[in-house]
Scaffold this motif. Sequence first.
Motif, mmCIF file in Angstrom:
data_model
loop_
_atom_site.group_PDB
_atom_site.id
_atom_site.type_symbol
_atom_site.label_atom_id
_atom_site.label_comp_id
_atom_site.label_asym_id
_atom_site.label_seq_id
_atom_site.Cartn_x
_atom_site.Cartn_y
_atom_site.Cartn_z
ATOM 1 N N THR A 1 -1.574 -3.944 -8.105
ATOM 2 C CA THR A 1 -2.677 -3.661 -7.496
ATOM 3 C C THR A 1 -2.711 -1.366 -7.627
ATOM 4 N N GLU A 2 -3.204 -1.062 -7.446
ATOM 5 C CA GLU A 2 -4.183 0.111 -7.296
ATOM 6 C C GLU A 2 -2.247 1.583 -6.323
ATOM 7 N N GLN A 3 -2.043 0.232 -5.559
ATOM 8 C CA GLN A 3 -0.763 1.731 -4.568
ATOM 9 C C GLN A 3 0.598 1.133 -5.985
ATOM 10 N N ASP B 1 -4.236 -2.349 -16.998
ATOM 11 C CA ASP B 1 -3.655 -1.199 -16.128
ATOM 12 C C ASP B 1 -1.845 -1.107 -16.454
ATOM 13 N N ALA B 2 -1.985 -2.316 -15.928
ATOM 14 C CA ALA B 2 -0.202 -2.500 -16.511
ATOM 15 C C ALA B 2 0.816 -2.669 -17.115
ATOM 16 N N ALA C 1 3.956 3.037 -9.289
ATOM 17 C CA ALA C 1 5.100 2.836 -8.491
ATOM 18 C C ALA C 1 5.936 1.887 -9.610
ATOM 19 N N ILE C 2 4.967 0.947 -10.384
ATOM 20 C CA ILE C 2 5.890 0.483 -11.629
ATOM 21 C C ILE C 2 5.815 1.627 -13.189
ATOM 22 N N GLY D 1 0.556 -0.999 0.270
ATOM 23 C CA GLY D 1 0.374 -0.615 -0.116
ATOM 24 C C GLY D 1 0.798 1.268 0.194
ATOM 25 N N ASP D 2 2.368 1.272 -0.150
ATOM 26 C CA ASP D 2 3.887 1.949 0.130
ATOM 27 C C ASP D 2 3.903 1.976 -0.949
ATOM 28 N N THR D 3 2.737 3.719 -2.224
ATOM 29 C CA THR D 3 4.119 3.589 -3.597
ATOM 30 C C THR D 3 5.032 4.236 -3.507
#
Length: 368
Positions: free
Chosen positions: A143-145, A173-174, A149-150, A115-117
């Motif tokens: 994930t959403e977060q 999305d990815a 980051a990706i 949960g930590d981008t």
Amino acid sequence: MKPTGQLHDLGQSIWLDNITRGLLTHGTLQRYIDEFSVTGLTSNPTIFDKAIQEGGLYDAAIQRLTAEGKSGEALFFELAIEDLTRAADLFRPVHDSTGGIDGWVSLEVSPLLAGDTAGTISAAARLHHAAQRPNLFIKIPGTEQGIPAIEASIFAGVPVNVTLLFSREQYIDAAQAYLRGIERRIAAGLDPRVGSVASIFVSRWDVAVKDKVPPPLRNRLGIAIAERAYQAYRNLLASPRWQHVAAAGARPQRLLWASTGTKDPAAADTLYVESLAAPDTINTVPDKTLQAFADHGELRGVLPIDGGDAEDVLAQFARAGVDDVALAAQLQREGAQAFDQSWKDLIGRIDGKSTAPEKGNPTREGHS
């Protein structure tokens, strides 16, 4: 020619979904490369937890690193990087001969960062630098977060294996995050050749619905979801947007089939390998599935680029009460939670061995 060689000639890479020190020290991984056309490797917290639990091959290294003042996550990443850099070196000839398309190994950031981008971006860069190997992916959950980051990691030049994808929409999305990162590199005058794969988990779909659908539909949902994602993948590679970045030198973000060991004892042990053959993709398989397919698998055809009968099959599941959109979200949450628990178990196991090393037999080659 072995069925594994036939898949390789088709254009699908076979990667091993496992890493243990025993695979390396006993020569098993090299044998897989030589005999089964294995050209890469993936790992995750569950795999490492089993590897360290099931034998004593890590005990001396844990004691050495503990004596150096390392503990917890820092100690684990030292162990993991030791194993994965050795594996990366075995696959380096493949990596070089394919121009960076194949020959990769993967290391996951801490699941506690899910949960930590910002924390994920920092950890990905740090691990990539620590490994000092051009053919090591950093695994980041889609994930959403994880999506921002990706993008940020790709822009920074960090190769990424996007993990925990369960649907076409999550894959898209990815893929969009990867494309944005590459487009930003091109705009900044940077080299667009940053490797990436997008990992679709397959068998967990069938496990989730096995007691909720009639027998004719069992073990068909995961393959239909994969077919739908493959159609989106081929459409993306044919799109003007992708063609533009490809012309600038970008590499495709290849689609990877994960969780392809058969979970249903009533189904064929090669089900997800035989059903997911497709060029320009990867299938990462546990040892048992690899050995089974090499022994008695058959190449029955390739995935249709138009999705085949995926929509018809998914409509049958919808009529049986399966909401694939809701289930995809549920499976991603549960997958993240499972890796989180495996991570906590892993760190606890390392802490235990740091203070009271266990004596055991050489580790068995386990997988998740």
